[in-house]
Design a protein around this motif. Structure first.
Motif, PDB file in Angstrom:
ATOM      1  N   ALA A  92      54.767 -26.637  58.976  1.00  0.00           N
ATOM      2  CA  ALA A  92      54.171 -26.484  60.307  1.00  0.00           C
ATOM      3  C   ALA A  92      53.378 -27.728  60.688  1.00  0.00           C
ATOM      4  O   ALA A  92      53.412 -28.174  61.841  1.00  0.00           O
ATOM      5  CB  ALA A  92      53.271 -25.250  60.350  1.00  0.00           C
ATOM      6  N   ASN A 130      60.805 -20.334  63.525  1.00  0.00           N
ATOM      7  CA  ASN A 130      59.826 -19.249  63.552  1.00  0.00           C
ATOM      8  C   ASN A 130      59.550 -18.802  64.988  1.00  0.00           C
ATOM      9  O   ASN A 130      58.597 -19.245  65.622  1.00  0.00           O
ATOM     10  CB  ASN A 130      58.526 -19.679  62.877  1.00  0.00           C
ATOM     11  N   THR A 140      53.685 -20.680  58.729  1.00  0.00           N
ATOM     12  CA  THR A 140      53.489 -22.122  58.516  1.00  0.00           C
ATOM     13  C   THR A 140      54.560 -22.743  57.631  1.00  0.00           C
ATOM     14  O   THR A 140      54.600 -23.960  57.479  1.00  0.00           O
ATOM     15  CB  THR A 140      52.110 -22.404  57.894  1.00  0.00           C
ATOM     16  N   GLY A 144      58.610 -25.169  63.040  1.00  0.00           N
ATOM     17  CA  GLY A 144      58.220 -24.789  64.386  1.00  0.00           C
ATOM     18  C   GLY A 144      59.136 -23.728  64.957  1.00  0.00           C
ATOM     19  O   GLY A 144      59.917 -23.086  64.239  1.00  0.00           O
ATOM     20  N   LEU A 448      48.703 -20.590  61.729  1.00  0.00           N
ATOM     21  CA  LEU A 448      49.233 -20.999  63.025  1.00  0.00           C
ATOM     22  C   LEU A 448      48.196 -20.725  64.112  1.00  0.00           C
ATOM     23  O   LEU A 448      47.632 -19.628  64.170  1.00  0.00           O
ATOM     24  CB  LEU A 448      50.524 -20.240  63.341  1.00  0.00           C
ATOM     25  N   TYR A 462      47.279 -26.295  60.873  1.00  0.00           N
ATOM     26  CA  TYR A 462      48.697 -25.965  60.698  1.00  0.00           C
ATOM     27  C   TYR A 462      49.056 -25.773  59.231  1.00  0.00           C
ATOM     28  O   TYR A 462      50.145 -26.117  58.790  1.00  0.00           O
ATOM     29  CB  TYR A 462      49.595 -27.017  61.340  1.00  0.00           C
TER      30      TYR A 462
END
Length: 481
Positions: A92, A130, A140, A144, A448, A462
């Motif tokens: 992430a 995700n 995470t 993304g 997140l 992140y």
């Protein structure tokens, strides 16, 4: 085919676990008789430190020619650094930076560390898109929610690991990012047709395959449009039809751990092993606690399936041949160099600050610990390494009085640390109550940053790796660069 030959083919499909920092005799015996490899687990005591781990992998190689695997994603999922937290931020954070060359450097360094201790197949990168904020198992671990962004980092991570001589394994096919259930505990359903999969979940897998990824790991997901009501791990349509036929992957297919309920909860591990091989899998990751008796039962089930005609001998031979090709690629050994600085460089570039930081002074830091998931495990996280004990309060789930916490913070800056607060109503309620009394407090989100409270300052890392924590601590003036 003799019984010995058939037993050797069956062993070639297994990645077995074992307890402790040295290999038990039964593992060495199976290696001498053609065992495909092993999977190392920190929770099993297999990773006591780099020197001991290198000695263990050398011991394994004396007995055979094993694929030696580990689940080392960096970031929140770490085995090499399970006692301290990873020096590398996870996906992430790398996705937030969105510099594929940085992602490549991080994974090349991570690969060099793995090669240095004798690991040759890494169960990474996670290339899931995700798209579900409340996903309980990815979060995470994903680069993304944009398939194109995830794809460019999937290719970069694959290249980095394999430049270091460690085979990469893209996971979790056909994509775990849209789920709201954990396949360790159930069979999640992904309600997507092939058209949606093509433009979302499958985009990063295509990129990893084009980058030459040596292995792909299946997920225990029911995708009704393609898996005929069963988990992808057990689906011929998913593995042989979609992954091999449509996407063109000709490398090894590895299953996620078969002890997970998503794969074997209703049928047992030996039956799941047979079905996964029939579906097109080449290597079976058994899980962390499937030791000698379980391995024997799985081997017996595979041999019996071949003799009864349920499992073609040719399918078993094909799986062994793919594993042999992988081993031939692994033979030259690692070629990477550990880059000691790249982890912190990436974490510093990923961290995001909005609003104002507290004035100079020694803050009271309140950490709200949310339960983790099985994949992450009990890895330490937070700002504790940069704080005196008197400056840190950990809220671990027991009832607390917000007034008492505010009293302790009286006259000093207040920092509130959360992890995926959007997934924990209790965290959000306590943070909101504390902010009502201290509007000047700073919130640090180490998961997140989906939920953003009304605070004076907000730091998003992140991820909760050691590197992420240090980057946040530097911003707060708790750790020098």
């Amino acid at each position: 085919m003799t019984a010995s030959d058939l037993g050797r083919l069956a062993r070639a499909a297994l990645l077995v676990p074992f307890p402790g920092p040295t290999a038990p005799r039964w593992v060495l015996d199976h290696l001498e008789r053609g065992l495909g490899g092993v999977t190392l687990f920190a929770i099993n005591g297999n990773v006591p430190g780099n020197t001991a781990l290198a000695a263990l992998t050398a011991e394994l190689r004396k007995a055979g020619d094993p694929v030696i695997t580990i689940d080392e994603e960096g970031g929140d999922v770490t085995r090499l650094a399970h006692t301290t937290g990873s020096p590398y931020p996870g996906n992430a954070a790398l996705g937030a930076v969105d510099d594929p060359e940085l992602t490549r450097r991080v994974h090349r360094s991570l690969g060099a560390e793995l090669a240095g201790v004798g690991v040759n197949l890494n169960f990474a990168p996670s290339v899931d898109v995700n798209t579900a904020d409340d996903n309980p198992v990815i979060g995470t671990r994903a680069f993304g929610s944009d398939p194109v962004l995830v794809a460019r980092h999937a290719a970069a991570a694959t290249a980095g690991l394999q430049e270091a001589g460690v085979a990469a394994c893209a996971k979790h096919f056909p994509g775990h990012g849209a789920t709201r259930e954990d396949s360790h505990l159930s069979v999640p359903i992904v309600d997507a047709d092939l058209e949606l999969l093509d433009r979302r979940e499958l985009v990063p897998f295509r990129a990893a395959i084009e980058a030459g990824v040596k292995a792909v790991m299946t997920a225990h997901l029911n995708v009704p449009a393609i898996t005929d009501g069963q988990p992808a791990t057990l689906s011929h349509a998913a593995i042989t039809g979609l992954l091999r036929g449509r996407l063109g992957h000709d490398g090894v297919v590895v299953t996620d751990a078969l002890d997970m309920r998503g794969a074997s909860g209703e049928i047992g591990i030996p039956e799941a092993a047979v079905r996964a091989l029939n579906a097109g899998a080449d290597l079976l990751c058994l899980g962390s606690q499937e030791y000698e008796d379980s391995v024997r039962a799985i081997l017996d089930a595979i041999v019996a399936a071949v003799r009864s005609g349920r499992l073609a001998e040719e399918r078993l031979a094909e799986a062994a041949e793919r594993t042999e090709r992988l081993k031939a690629w692994l033979a030259p050994g690692g070629a990477g160099t550990v880059d000691a600085a790249v982890g912190m460089e990436a974490a510093r570039r990923a961290v995001r600050l909005s609003g104002e930081l507290p004035e100079a002074g020694s803050p009271l830091v309140i950490e709200l610990h949310a339960p983790g998931n099985i994949a992450v495990g009990p890895v330490p996280w937070g700002l504790g390494p940069w704080l005196p004990a008197a400056d840190l309060v950990r809220v671990d789930g027991d009832p607390v009085d917000p007034a008492d916490l505010l009293e302790r913070a009286n006259g000093r800056p207040l920092v509130l640390v959360v992890r995926d607060a959007h997934r924990d109503a209790g965290q959000r309620e306590l943070v909101s109550t504390l902010l009502a009394g201290r509007s000047d407090a700073v919130v640090v989100e180490m998961g997140l940053p989906v939920w953003r409270p009304e605070s004076a300052g907000f730091i998003a890392t992140y991820g909760a790796a050691y590197a992420n924590g240090r980057a946040a601590a530097e911003l707060l003036g708790l750790a020098g660069e």
